[in-house]
Design a protein around this motif. Structure first.
Motif, short mmCIF file in Angstrom:
data_model
loop_
_atom_site.label_atom_id
_atom_site.label_comp_id
_atom_site.label_asym_id
_atom_site.label_seq_id
_atom_site.Cartn_x
_atom_site.Cartn_y
_atom_site.Cartn_z
N TYR A 4 43.22 27.51 56.92
CA TYR A 4 41.84 27.83 56.60
C TYR A 4 41.29 28.97 57.46
O TYR A 4 40.42 29.72 57.00
CB TYR A 4 40.97 26.57 56.72
CG TYR A 4 41.13 25.68 55.52
CD1 TYR A 4 40.33 25.84 54.40
CD2 TYR A 4 42.13 24.70 55.48
CE1 TYR A 4 40.49 25.05 53.28
CE2 TYR A 4 42.31 23.91 54.35
CZ TYR A 4 41.49 24.09 53.25
OH TYR A 4 41.66 23.31 52.13
N ILE A 5 41.81 29.11 58.66
CA ILE A 5 41.36 30.23 59.51
C ILE A 5 41.98 31.55 59.05
O ILE A 5 41.26 32.53 58.83
CB ILE A 5 41.72 29.96 60.99
CG1 ILE A 5 40.89 28.78 61.53
CG2 ILE A 5 41.49 31.21 61.83
CD1 ILE A 5 41.37 28.27 62.87
N PHE A 6 43.29 31.57 58.92
CA PHE A 6 43.97 32.85 58.69
C PHE A 6 44.04 33.22 57.21
O PHE A 6 43.82 34.38 56.85
CB PHE A 6 45.37 32.81 59.31
CG PHE A 6 45.34 32.63 60.80
CD1 PHE A 6 44.67 33.53 61.61
CD2 PHE A 6 45.95 31.53 61.40
CE1 PHE A 6 44.62 33.36 62.98
CE2 PHE A 6 45.91 31.35 62.78
CZ PHE A 6 45.24 32.27 63.57
N LYS A 7 44.34 32.28 56.35
CA LYS A 7 44.36 32.58 54.92
C LYS A 7 42.97 32.47 54.30
O LYS A 7 42.59 33.27 53.46
CB LYS A 7 45.32 31.64 54.19
CG LYS A 7 46.79 31.96 54.37
CD LYS A 7 47.64 31.11 53.44
CE LYS A 7 49.11 31.47 53.55
NZ LYS A 7 49.95 30.64 52.65
N GLY A 8 42.22 31.45 54.72
CA GLY A 8 40.89 31.22 54.14
C GLY A 8 39.80 32.06 54.76
O GLY A 8 38.66 32.06 54.29
N LYS A 9 40.12 32.77 55.85
CA LYS A 9 39.17 33.67 56.52
C LYS A 9 37.91 32.97 57.01
O LYS A 9 36.80 33.52 56.95
CB LYS A 9 38.80 34.86 55.60
CG LYS A 9 40.00 35.74 55.27
CD LYS A 9 40.64 36.28 56.54
CE LYS A 9 42.04 36.79 56.33
NZ LYS A 9 42.76 37.01 57.61
N MET A 10 38.08 31.74 57.50
CA MET A 10 36.98 31.05 58.16
C MET A 10 36.84 31.58 59.58
O MET A 10 37.83 31.83 60.27
CB MET A 10 37.25 29.54 58.22
CG MET A 10 37.29 28.84 56.89
SD MET A 10 35.70 28.89 56.06
CE MET A 10 36.07 27.90 54.62
N ASP A 11 35.59 31.70 60.02
CA ASP A 11 35.37 32.06 61.42
C ASP A 11 35.59 30.86 62.32
O ASP A 11 36.23 30.96 63.37
CB ASP A 11 33.94 32.56 61.62
CG ASP A 11 33.67 33.89 60.93
OD1 ASP A 11 34.58 34.74 60.93
OD2 ASP A 11 32.57 34.07 60.41
N TYR A 12 35.05 29.70 61.90
CA TYR A 12 35.06 28.53 62.78
C TYR A 12 35.28 27.25 61.97
O TYR A 12 34.82 27.14 60.83
CB TYR A 12 33.74 28.41 63.55
CG TYR A 12 33.36 29.69 64.26
CD1 TYR A 12 34.09 30.11 65.38
CD2 TYR A 12 32.32 30.49 63.82
CE1 TYR A 12 33.77 31.29 66.02
CE2 TYR A 12 32.00 31.67 64.46
CZ TYR A 12 32.73 32.07 65.56
OH TYR A 12 32.43 33.24 66.20
N LEU A 13 35.96 26.29 62.60
CA LEU A 13 36.15 24.96 62.04
C LEU A 13 35.63 23.93 63.04
O LEU A 13 35.63 24.16 64.25
CB LEU A 13 37.65 24.68 61.79
CG LEU A 13 38.46 25.71 61.01
CD1 LEU A 13 39.91 25.22 60.89
CD2 LEU A 13 37.87 25.98 59.64
N TYR A 14 35.25 22.77 62.54
CA TYR A 14 34.89 21.66 63.42
C TYR A 14 36.09 21.26 64.28
O TYR A 14 37.16 20.99 63.74
CB TYR A 14 34.50 20.44 62.59
CG TYR A 14 33.11 20.34 62.08
CD1 TYR A 14 32.29 21.46 61.91
CD2 TYR A 14 32.58 19.10 61.72
CE1 TYR A 14 31.01 21.34 61.43
CE2 TYR A 14 31.30 18.97 61.23
CZ TYR A 14 30.52 20.09 61.08
OH TYR A 14 29.25 19.96 60.59
N ASP A 15 35.89 21.15 65.58
CA ASP A 15 36.95 20.59 66.43
C ASP A 15 36.66 19.11 66.66
O ASP A 15 36.31 18.68 67.74
CB ASP A 15 37.02 21.33 67.77
CG ASP A 15 38.33 21.06 68.51
OD1 ASP A 15 39.08 20.18 68.06
OD2 ASP A 15 38.59 21.73 69.52
N LYS A 16 36.79 18.34 65.58
CA LYS A 16 36.51 16.91 65.65
C LYS A 16 37.75 16.10 66.01
O LYS A 16 37.76 15.34 66.97
CB LYS A 16 35.93 16.40 64.33
CG LYS A 16 35.77 14.87 64.32
CD LYS A 16 35.30 14.34 63.02
CE LYS A 16 35.36 12.84 62.87
NZ LYS A 16 35.61 12.00 64.00
#
Length: 625
Positions: free
Chosen positions: A360-372
């Motif tokens: 999701y970060i590299f392919k989906g180009k998300m800046d940030y994800l929940y670190d849950k």
């Protein structure tokens, strides 16, 4: 000349250290102009509500509701002064509510498919307008929100809102959809289960049935209501938001929502182009270029248009609900279009599967994800007294190449309040965890409104259970209301303990957004001290952060009962990185300036005497005379 093996080894070590220092300093230089971000999540309809009735299942007239206008210049300035850079206005898009707004041309919502009386913010009914509850004049609600965006920007904060890509309200209408665009489902062929350009999945020849209520639950708490008759009309039935394919979903399903079709066939196969191998290494312009020549499913285009609409209203970014339930390729498409419009847009996703983080970060180009699943869950266990700090360096190491993308938090609308008896029972237990959460990495930090004054979430609002501040009902938030202080927003009704807690958050967060070192390097010293330091144990955590111009030592004691005293050691390789010679150096605590210590360096090893109280933390900064 013959060179001894010892000299050769020393030379190799020297060259290695010199190269490492050069590499670290180059990294630090690249981070010098960057600072950490802090997100303040606020449940918009609860923020300014000063009504203290708190009747279970209370109406908007009985329990009150907050408004966009409650976010005055004073309120926003106080939020910014807390050490905040972004404000996430949760629950803004127009979702189902029970309150009658037919006088404003808004259709009624059926209690049989609405959770709570105020409705779930994640059952969006119209993506091109905002919740009428939040406006002083519901007929002017979008303009009132745009005014709030402007006020927020004027005090120096940026704005996030929710986009919920996996599902929409079961009765989605999209009444405000701009001319030339279509609401979800408007052109669907509902005679078949699936077509690529259908927005929903259908259950042909079966009508929707309201869930069978159990355990004493009834919509609106059993209050009589003309539409609470168990007869919501949906024929044919649609798949439910969490993926249930039953015409009668279970009451524990997301029955108030319907699943969006992204071109994923019922058998799980994909009906769209896949990203070529290696695209995880390409930036968003390449992703944009790839999709610009492809035909994509209708739902992709609709959500892209929604995002671009809100960017056009001045929104600075989005929090994506349950993003992992939507294909990565869609996010490549969506986020590349967003970034081409606003390269600085802040894109935050709710993803809980660590195995998919990098996708999701590299392919989906998300800046940030929940670190849950990694950091939050570990810190929660430690705060509750049955986890060990030994796990934190392991978490950090596992995420080291993506640590900047993992947003840290201790509370949000889905999680229990720290002060809730079912979590830690005392907001003070969150203080060492907050220090770690805010300083462990370069990632953004998020806090939830009321967290900074120890809100325990005790209210029985109606739908759902206490320990989490209700997102489904009209309710007052008592500790937060004491800070609101009849809309003076000055904390005038807070207890001494609550004021001290808020001051702690304010000091910590303001330090983090100004610190160069917190965008620099990290090194664990916990395990070294576990092995080499007497009286140091698994209830204490220590690490160092540094940049070219700032050196930090973080020490936290998670023990609620015992103080610890020990000679903390900073290993030789870190002292070498910091370019410190043997001698004595001042260390000043950034959380409490009265705390000053001496770092003694002898034979390349650092040593600092620590005496730390229960639930206390030190954030020492190296001071050069």
């Amino acid at each position: 000349m013959k060179i001894s093996r010892a000299f050769t080894l020393m030379l190799v070590i020297y060259i290695f250290q010199a190269c490492t220092i050069q590499k670290e300093n180059k990294h630090m230089a690249s981070q010098n102009n960057k600072r950490k971000e802090v997100v303040y999540q606020v449940f918009t309809r609860l923020f300014g509500n000063t009504n203290t009735t708190n009747k279970p299942w209370g109406t908007i007239a009985e329990n009150g509701v907050g408004k966009f206008s409650d976010f005055s210049d004073k309120a926003l300035k106080e939020i910014k002064d807390l050490g905040v850079t972004y404000i996430w206005y949760t629950g803004v898009p127009h979702h189902d509510v029970i309150t009658d707004y037919t006088a404003y041309g808004i259709s009624k919502d059926d209690p049989d498919i609405v959770k709570g009386r105020a409705g779930s913010p994640y059952a969006v009914k119209d993506y091109y307008n905002v919740n009428p509850d939040l406006a002083d004049d519901p007929s002017n609600r979008l303009e009132e929100f745009k005014e709030l965006i402007n006020r927020t920007h004027q005090v120096g904060l940026k704005v996030l809102i929710d986009i919920v890509p996996n599902h929409v309200a079961r009765n989605y209408e999209g009444a405000s959809t701009p001319v030339g665009l279509e609401p979800f489902g408007a052109s669907d062929d509902n005679t078949v289960e699936y077509k690529r350009d259908n927005n929903f999945y259908y259950i042909p020849n079966e009508a929707f049935k309201v869930p069978e209520w159990r355990n004493g639950y009834l919509p609106l708490g059993g209050e009589a209501h003309a539409m609470a008759d168990g007869k919501f009309d949906e024929n044919p039935a649609k798949w439910t938001g969490n993926g249930s394919r039953m015409a009668q979903p279970d009451m524990n399903d997301w029955y108030e929502t319907v699943k969006i079709n992204y071109g994923v066939r019922p058998d799980g196969s994909y009906d769209f182009d896949r990203l070529p191998e290696g695209f995880e290494f390409k930036d968003y312009p390449d992703h944009y270029e790839f999709w610009s020549t492809k035909e994509v499913p209708s739902s992709w285009v609709k959500f892209r248009d929604i995002a671009l609409f809100w960017l056009g209203q001045g929104v600075d970014g989005f929090r994506y609900d349950m993003a992992e339930m939507v294909p990565v390729e869609f996010w490549s498409y969506m986020n590349s279009y967003i970034k081409m419009t606003n390269p600085d847009a802040f894109l935050l996703a709710e993803v809980y599967n660590p195995g998919m983080y990098r996708e999701y970060i590299f392919k989906g180009k998300m800046d940030y994800l929940y670190d849950k699943v990694e950091l939050y869950d570990s810190l929660k266990h430690i705060m509750q007294g049955h986890g060990w700090t030994d796990h934190i360096p392991v978490v950090q190491n596992n995420l080291k190449e993506i640590e900047h993308h993992m947003l840290h938090f201790l509370e949000n609308h889905d999680e229990q309040r720290i002060a809730s008896p079912d979590f830690a029972g005392d907001a003070e237990r969150g203080k060492p965890a907050m220090v770690v959460s805010a300083t462990l990495s370069t990632s953004p930090t998020m806090i939830y409104f009321g967290q900074e004054v120890g809100e325990p979430g005790k209210e029985n609002a109606g739908f759902g259970q206490p320990t989490r501040t209700s997102i489904f009902d009209y309710i007052g938030v008592p500790h937060h209301q004491r800070w609101v202080n009849d809309k003076k927003f000055d904390g005038g009704q807070l207890s001494v303990k609550e004021k001290e807690l808020r001051d702690f958050y304010k000091t910590l967060l303001n330090f983090t957004i100004g610190s160069e070192a917190l965008m620099g390097n990290y090194r664990d010293i916990h395990y070294y001290n576990r092995d080499h330091t007497a009286n140091y144990n698994h209830r204490v955590l220590s690490y160092v952060r540094w940049s070219a111009n700032e050196k930090l030592l973080v020490v936290s004691n998670f023990d609620a009962n015992d103080a610890y005293e020990f000679d903390l050691k900073i290993p030789k390789d870190i002292i070498s990185m910091w370019l410190l010679k043997d001698g004595v150096y001042g260390m000043k605590d950034q959380l409490n300036p009265k705390n000053e210590k001496k770092l003694r360096v002898a034979e390349g090893m650092g040593n600092i005497k620590i005496k730390i109280k229960p639930l206390d933390s030190f954030l020492f900064k190296l001071v050069f005379d």
